[in-house]
Design a protein around this motif. Structure first.
Motif, PDB file in Angstrom:
ATOM      1  N   SER A   1       0.370  -6.763  -2.448  1.00 20.30           N
ATOM      2  CA  SER A   1      -0.839  -7.588  -2.345  1.00 20.30           C
ATOM      3  C   SER A   1      -0.533  -9.056  -2.087  1.00 20.30           C
ATOM      4  CB  SER A   1      -1.697  -7.442  -3.602  1.00 20.30           C
ATOM      5  OG  SER A   1      -1.105  -8.116  -4.692  1.00 20.30           O
ATOM      6  N   ILE A   2       0.666  -9.509  -2.414  1.00 22.94           N
ATOM      7  CA  ILE A   2       1.027 -10.917  -2.177  1.00 22.94           C
ATOM      8  C   ILE A   2       2.008 -11.082  -1.018  1.00 22.94           C
ATOM      9  CG2 ILE A   2       0.560 -11.609  -4.551  1.00 22.94           C
ATOM     10  CD1 ILE A   2       3.597 -11.571  -5.045  1.00 22.94           C
ATOM     11  N   ASP A   3       2.409  -9.977  -0.401  1.00 24.04           N
ATOM     12  CA  ASP A   3       3.356 -10.026   0.713  1.00 24.04           C
ATOM     13  C   ASP A   3       2.588 -10.055   2.036  1.00 24.04           C
ATOM     14  OD1 ASP A   3       5.237  -9.483   2.735  1.00 24.04           O
ATOM     15  OD2 ASP A   3       6.432  -8.227   1.400  1.00 24.04           O
ATOM     16  N   PRO A   4       2.738 -11.124   2.833  1.00 21.38           N
ATOM     17  CA  PRO A   4       1.989 -11.216   4.087  1.00 21.38           C
ATOM     18  C   PRO A   4       2.306 -10.106   5.094  1.00 21.38           C
ATOM     19  CG  PRO A   4       3.550 -13.034   3.895  1.00 21.38           C
ATOM     20  CD  PRO A   4       3.567 -12.303   2.597  1.00 21.38           C
ATOM     21  N   HIS A   5       3.466  -9.459   4.975  1.00 22.34           N
ATOM     22  CA  HIS A   5       3.799  -8.347   5.872  1.00 22.34           C
ATOM     23  C   HIS A   5       2.880  -7.148   5.665  1.00 22.34           C
ATOM     24  CE1 HIS A   5       7.652 -10.588   6.035  1.00 22.34           C
ATOM     25  NE2 HIS A   5       7.571 -10.226   7.303  1.00 22.34           N
ATOM     26  N   PHE A   6       2.172  -7.110   4.548  1.00 19.57           N
ATOM     27  CA  PHE A   6       1.301  -5.977   4.230  1.00 19.57           C
ATOM     28  C   PHE A   6      -0.177  -6.353   4.265  1.00 19.57           C
ATOM     29  CE2 PHE A   6       5.424  -4.969   2.601  1.00 19.57           C
ATOM     30  CZ  PHE A   6       5.583  -3.646   2.945  1.00 19.57           C
ATOM     31  N   ALA A   7      -0.484  -7.476   4.901  1.00 26.76           N
ATOM     32  CA  ALA A   7      -1.868  -7.961   4.946  1.00 26.76           C
ATOM     33  C   ALA A   7      -2.810  -6.974   5.644  1.00 26.76           C
ATOM     34  CB  ALA A   7      -1.930  -9.321   5.624  1.00 26.76           C
ATOM     35  N   ASP A   8      -2.308  -6.225   6.618  1.00 23.72           N
ATOM     36  CA  ASP A   8      -3.156  -5.296   7.372  1.00 23.72           C
ATOM     37  C   ASP A   8      -3.114  -3.867   6.828  1.00 23.72           C
ATOM     38  OD1 ASP A   8      -3.948  -7.325   9.075  1.00 23.72           O
ATOM     39  OD2 ASP A   8      -2.313  -6.943  10.478  1.00 23.72           O
ATOM     40  N   TYR A   9      -2.448  -3.655   5.718  1.00 26.08           N
ATOM     41  CA  TYR A   9      -2.335  -2.318   5.138  1.00 26.08           C
ATOM     42  C   TYR A   9      -3.471  -2.055   4.159  1.00 26.08           C
ATOM     43  CZ  TYR A   9       2.360  -1.432   6.951  1.00 26.08           C
ATOM     44  OH  TYR A   9       3.417  -1.195   7.764  1.00 26.08           O
ATOM     45  N   ARG A  10      -3.895  -0.809   4.086  1.00 20.51           N
ATOM     46  CA  ARG A  10      -4.844  -0.393   3.060  1.00 20.51           C
ATOM     47  C   ARG A  10      -4.021   0.215   1.930  1.00 20.51           C
ATOM     48  NH1 ARG A  10      -8.540   4.489   4.250  1.00 20.51           N
ATOM     49  NH2 ARG A  10      -7.269   5.532   2.715  1.00 20.51           N
ATOM     50  N   LEU A  11      -4.025  -0.430   0.796  1.00 17.76           N
ATOM     51  CA  LEU A  11      -3.181  -0.021  -0.317  1.00 17.76           C
ATOM     52  C   LEU A  11      -3.939   0.937  -1.228  1.00 17.76           C
ATOM     53  CD1 LEU A  11      -1.782  -3.565  -1.137  1.00 17.76           C
ATOM     54  CD2 LEU A  11      -0.765  -1.822   0.336  1.00 17.76           C
ATOM     55  N   THR A  12      -3.317   2.078  -1.530  1.00 17.09           N
ATOM     56  CA  THR A  12      -3.946   3.057  -2.420  1.00 17.09           C
ATOM     57  C   THR A  12      -2.904   3.651  -3.351  1.00 17.09           C
ATOM     58  OG1 THR A  12      -3.585   4.910  -0.917  1.00 17.09           O
ATOM     59  CG2 THR A  12      -5.662   3.732  -0.686  1.00 17.09           C
ATOM     60  N   ALA A  13      -3.361   4.119  -4.472  1.00 20.21           N
ATOM     61  CA  ALA A  13      -2.520   4.880  -5.402  1.00 20.21           C
ATOM     62  C   ALA A  13      -3.363   6.020  -5.927  1.00 20.21           C
ATOM     63  CB  ALA A  13      -2.048   3.986  -6.545  1.00 20.21           C
ATOM     64  N   THR A  14      -2.805   7.204  -5.936  1.00 23.91           N
ATOM     65  CA  THR A  14      -3.505   8.376  -6.434  1.00 23.91           C
ATOM     66  C   THR A  14      -2.751   8.909  -7.631  1.00 23.91           C
ATOM     67  OG1 THR A  14      -4.241   8.926  -4.221  1.00 23.91           O
ATOM     68  CG2 THR A  14      -4.341  10.677  -5.836  1.00 23.91           C
ATOM     69  N   GLN A  15      -3.463   9.105  -8.706  1.00 25.09           N
ATOM     70  CA  GLN A  15      -2.834   9.622  -9.920  1.00 25.09           C
ATOM     71  C   GLN A  15      -3.352  11.021 -10.179  1.00 25.09           C
ATOM     72  OE1 GLN A  15      -3.206   7.051 -13.250  1.00 25.09           O
ATOM     73  NE2 GLN A  15      -2.121   8.384 -14.633  1.00 25.09           N
ATOM     74  N   THR A  16      -2.431  11.965 -10.350  1.00 26.66           N
ATOM     75  CA  THR A  16      -2.812  13.329 -10.694  1.00 26.66           C
ATOM     76  C   THR A  16      -2.259  13.658 -12.070  1.00 26.66           C
ATOM     77  OG1 THR A  16      -0.846  14.308  -9.703  1.00 26.66           O
ATOM     78  CG2 THR A  16      -2.773  14.065  -8.280  1.00 26.66           C
ATOM     79  N   ASN A  17      -2.877  14.565 -12.744  1.00 25.02           N
ATOM     80  CA  ASN A  17      -2.406  15.006 -14.046  1.00 25.02           C
ATOM     81  C   ASN A  17      -1.398  16.116 -13.819  1.00 25.02           C
ATOM     82  OD1 ASN A  17      -1.977  16.046 -16.564  1.00 25.02           O
ATOM     83  ND2 ASN A  17      -4.110  15.912 -17.188  1.00 25.02           N
ATOM     84  N   SER A  18      -0.110  15.798 -13.986  1.00 25.19           N
ATOM     85  CA  SER A  18       0.938  16.781 -13.693  1.00 25.19           C
ATOM     86  C   SER A  18       0.959  17.933 -14.679  1.00 25.19           C
ATOM     87  CB  SER A  18       2.307  16.094 -13.676  1.00 25.19           C
ATOM     88  OG  SER A  18       2.589  15.557 -14.944  1.00 25.19           O
ATOM     89  N   ASN A  19       0.248  17.801 -15.786  1.00 27.62           N
ATOM     90  CA  ASN A  19       0.199  18.903 -16.749  1.00 27.62           C
ATOM     91  C   ASN A  19      -0.789  19.984 -16.338  1.00 27.62           C
ATOM     92  OD1 ASN A  19       2.075  17.662 -18.405  1.00 27.62           O
ATOM     93  ND2 ASN A  19       0.503  16.456 -19.421  1.00 27.62           N
ATOM     94  N   ARG A  20      -1.516  19.734 -15.280  1.00 19.31           N
ATOM     95  CA  ARG A  20      -2.492  20.708 -14.792  1.00 19.31           C
ATOM     96  C   ARG A  20      -2.136  21.111 -13.365  1.00 19.31           C
ATOM     97  NH1 ARG A  20      -7.979  18.176 -17.205  1.00 19.31           N
ATOM     98  NH2 ARG A  20      -7.626  18.923 -19.312  1.00 19.31           N
TER      99      ARG A  20
END
Length: 97
Positions: free
Chosen positions: A57-76
């Motif tokens: 989010s603070i790196d200008p090289h990634f200004a045009d990227y859509r940043l996402t994180a997906t969390q899954t419950n590995s116990n299921r």
């Protein structure tokens, strides 16, 4: 163009982790790649991902990227299969049994 893209990777927020992953202090994750972070409960996975997202989010090289994180419950396994597909879910089931 691909070499130039990989030259500036995303920092993990940890110089030592960057070095362990790529041998470079400034980038531990290559741009344009998907990463699956697995590990035990309370192992720091969420912290590591959020730290890398903060770096992006603070790196200008990634200004045009859509940043996402997906969390899954590995116990299921059913949730994991829906999120990752059956091939990866089966691999993870075999690794963590």
């Amino acid at each position: 163009a691909e070499d130039a893209q990989k030259e500036h990777g995303l920092s993990t927020g940890s110089t030592l982790l960057n070095l362990a992953l790529t041998g470079k202090t400034t980038g531990g994750l290559d741009r344009g790649c998907y990463y699956l972070i697995v590990g035990s409960s309370s192992g720091g996975k969420t912290f590591a991902v959020l730290t890398a997202l903060a770096e992006a989010s603070i790196d200008p090289h990634f200004a045009d990227y859509r940043l996402t994180a997906t969390q899954t419950n590995s116990n299921r396994p059913a949730n994991r299969e829906a999120a990752l597909g059956s091939a990866i879910s089966n691999l993870l089931n075999a690794l963590f049994q």
